[in-house]
Design a protein around this motif. Structure first.
Motif, PDB file in Angstrom:
ATOM      1  N   VAL A 100      31.301  75.338  38.276  1.00 45.00           N
ATOM      2  CA  VAL A 100      31.878  74.432  37.280  1.00 45.00           C
ATOM      3  C   VAL A 100      33.319  74.092  37.649  1.00 45.00           C
ATOM      4  O   VAL A 100      33.740  72.923  37.609  1.00 45.00           O
ATOM      5  CB  VAL A 100      31.798  75.043  35.864  1.00 45.00           C
ATOM      6  N   VAL A 101      34.108  75.088  38.035  1.00 48.80           N
ATOM      7  CA  VAL A 101      35.502  74.860  38.425  1.00 48.80           C
ATOM      8  C   VAL A 101      35.556  73.945  39.653  1.00 48.80           C
ATOM      9  O   VAL A 101      36.365  73.007  39.701  1.00 48.80           O
ATOM     10  CB  VAL A 101      36.221  76.201  38.693  1.00 48.80           C
ATOM     11  N   PHE A 102      34.712  74.194  40.624  1.00 46.32           N
ATOM     12  CA  PHE A 102      34.697  73.366  41.825  1.00 46.32           C
ATOM     13  C   PHE A 102      34.327  71.922  41.504  1.00 46.32           C
ATOM     14  O   PHE A 102      34.937  70.984  42.020  1.00 46.32           O
ATOM     15  CB  PHE A 102      33.727  73.930  42.868  1.00 46.32           C
ATOM     16  N   VAL A 103      33.347  71.721  40.651  1.00 48.68           N
ATOM     17  CA  VAL A 103      32.919  70.369  40.287  1.00 48.68           C
ATOM     18  C   VAL A 103      34.052  69.632  39.576  1.00 48.68           C
ATOM     19  O   VAL A 103      34.319  68.460  39.868  1.00 48.68           O
ATOM     20  CB  VAL A 103      31.635  70.401  39.427  1.00 48.68           C
ATOM     21  N   HIS A 104      34.742  70.296  38.668  1.00 50.89           N
ATOM     22  CA  HIS A 104      35.870  69.660  37.985  1.00 50.89           C
ATOM     23  C   HIS A 104      36.974  69.310  38.978  1.00 50.89           C
ATOM     24  O   HIS A 104      37.565  68.228  38.911  1.00 50.89           O
ATOM     25  CB  HIS A 104      36.410  70.558  36.873  1.00 50.89           C
ATOM     26  N   TRP A 105      37.266  70.215  39.882  1.00 49.87           N
ATOM     27  CA  TRP A 105      38.286  69.949  40.903  1.00 49.87           C
ATOM     28  C   TRP A 105      37.875  68.761  41.770  1.00 49.87           C
ATOM     29  O   TRP A 105      38.705  67.880  42.060  1.00 49.87           O
ATOM     30  CB  TRP A 105      38.486  71.192  41.776  1.00 49.87           C
ATOM     31  N   ALA A 106      36.617  68.716  42.182  1.00 46.64           N
ATOM     32  CA  ALA A 106      36.137  67.617  43.027  1.00 46.64           C
ATOM     33  C   ALA A 106      36.216  66.285  42.282  1.00 46.64           C
ATOM     34  O   ALA A 106      36.593  65.251  42.859  1.00 46.64           O
ATOM     35  CB  ALA A 106      34.706  67.891  43.481  1.00 46.64           C
ATOM     36  N   LYS A 143      38.351  65.474  39.868  1.00 43.53           N
ATOM     37  CA  LYS A 143      39.765  65.090  39.785  1.00 43.53           C
ATOM     38  C   LYS A 143      40.252  64.543  41.122  1.00 43.53           C
ATOM     39  O   LYS A 143      40.986  63.557  41.164  1.00 43.53           O
ATOM     40  CB  LYS A 143      40.623  66.278  39.357  1.00 43.53           C
ATOM     41  N   ALA A 144      39.851  65.178  42.218  1.00 43.88           N
ATOM     42  CA  ALA A 144      40.259  64.714  43.539  1.00 43.88           C
ATOM     43  C   ALA A 144      39.675  63.327  43.821  1.00 43.88           C
ATOM     44  O   ALA A 144      40.363  62.449  44.361  1.00 43.88           O
ATOM     45  CB  ALA A 144      39.815  65.706  44.608  1.00 43.88           C
ATOM     46  N   GLU A 145      38.424  63.115  43.454  1.00 49.07           N
ATOM     47  CA  GLU A 145      37.784  61.818  43.660  1.00 49.07           C
ATOM     48  C   GLU A 145      38.454  60.735  42.812  1.00 49.07           C
ATOM     49  O   GLU A 145      38.688  59.620  43.276  1.00 49.07           O
ATOM     50  CB  GLU A 145      36.301  61.905  43.322  1.00 49.07           C
ATOM     51  N   ALA A 173      41.721  59.849  44.417  1.00 46.73           N
ATOM     52  CA  ALA A 173      41.505  59.032  45.616  1.00 46.73           C
ATOM     53  C   ALA A 173      41.147  57.601  45.238  1.00 46.73           C
ATOM     54  O   ALA A 173      41.623  56.640  45.870  1.00 46.73           O
ATOM     55  CB  ALA A 173      40.396  59.649  46.476  1.00 46.73           C
ATOM     56  N   MET A 174      40.330  57.432  44.216  1.00 46.59           N
ATOM     57  CA  MET A 174      39.963  56.083  43.776  1.00 46.59           C
ATOM     58  C   MET A 174      41.186  55.351  43.225  1.00 46.59           C
ATOM     59  O   MET A 174      41.375  54.162  43.493  1.00 46.59           O
ATOM     60  CB  MET A 174      38.859  56.154  42.721  1.00 46.59           C
ATOM     61  N   HIS A 175      42.019  56.053  42.486  1.00 41.64           N
ATOM     62  CA  HIS A 175      43.237  55.444  41.945  1.00 41.64           C
ATOM     63  C   HIS A 175      44.179  55.042  43.077  1.00 41.64           C
ATOM     64  O   HIS A 175      44.787  53.963  43.043  1.00 41.64           O
ATOM     65  CB  HIS A 175      43.933  56.412  40.992  1.00 41.64           C
ATOM     66  N   ALA A 176      44.292  55.892  44.092  1.00 40.65           N
ATOM     67  CA  ALA A 176      45.127  55.554  45.249  1.00 40.65           C
ATOM     68  C   ALA A 176      44.593  54.305  45.946  1.00 40.65           C
ATOM     69  O   ALA A 176      45.370  53.464  46.416  1.00 40.65           O
ATOM     70  CB  ALA A 176      45.183  56.733  46.223  1.00 40.65           C
ATOM     71  N   GLY A 177      43.283  54.147  45.995  1.00 39.67           N
ATOM     72  CA  GLY A 177      42.690  52.950  46.588  1.00 39.67           C
ATOM     73  C   GLY A 177      43.029  51.701  45.800  1.00 39.67           C
ATOM     74  O   GLY A 177      43.321  50.645  46.372  1.00 39.67           O
TER      75      GLY A 177
END
Length: 86
Positions: free
Chosen positions: A20-26, A28-30, A33-37
């Motif tokens: 669950v923690v990993f999925v939430h982290w992933a 947020k990272a995604e 990255a989309m916002h940076a795009g």
């Protein structure tokens, strides 16, 4: 409850929490990255508009100068002291 059952429960619980923690982290990272795009695309559009405005301004200046001045077409008439000795 036996010791093996407790260890199995603890292991699966820790595994589930870790997933669950990993999925939430992933996620947020995604999202970051989309916002940076999006930010990069907006910047590219701004630069493109600036370049187009510069190009349009140069084209307008060229047209104005061509109306005001006589500009040779670059074909050259042979006169003008181009350094050719006959």
């Amino acid at each position: 409850m036996s010791r093996a059952a407790k260890l199995t429960l603890a292991g699966t619980s820790l595994g589930a929490v870790g997933i669950v923690v990993f999925v939430h982290w992933a996620q947020k990272a995604e999202k970051a990255a989309m916002h940076a795009g999006v930010i990069r695309d907006i910047e590219q559009q701004r630069i493109k508009k600036e370049r187009q405005a510069d190009f349009d301004m140069q084209r307008a200046l060229e047209e104005e100068y061509r109306r005001v001045q006589t500009v040779p077409d670059g074909q050259g008439t042979g006169s003008g002291g181009e350094g050719v000795d006959s």
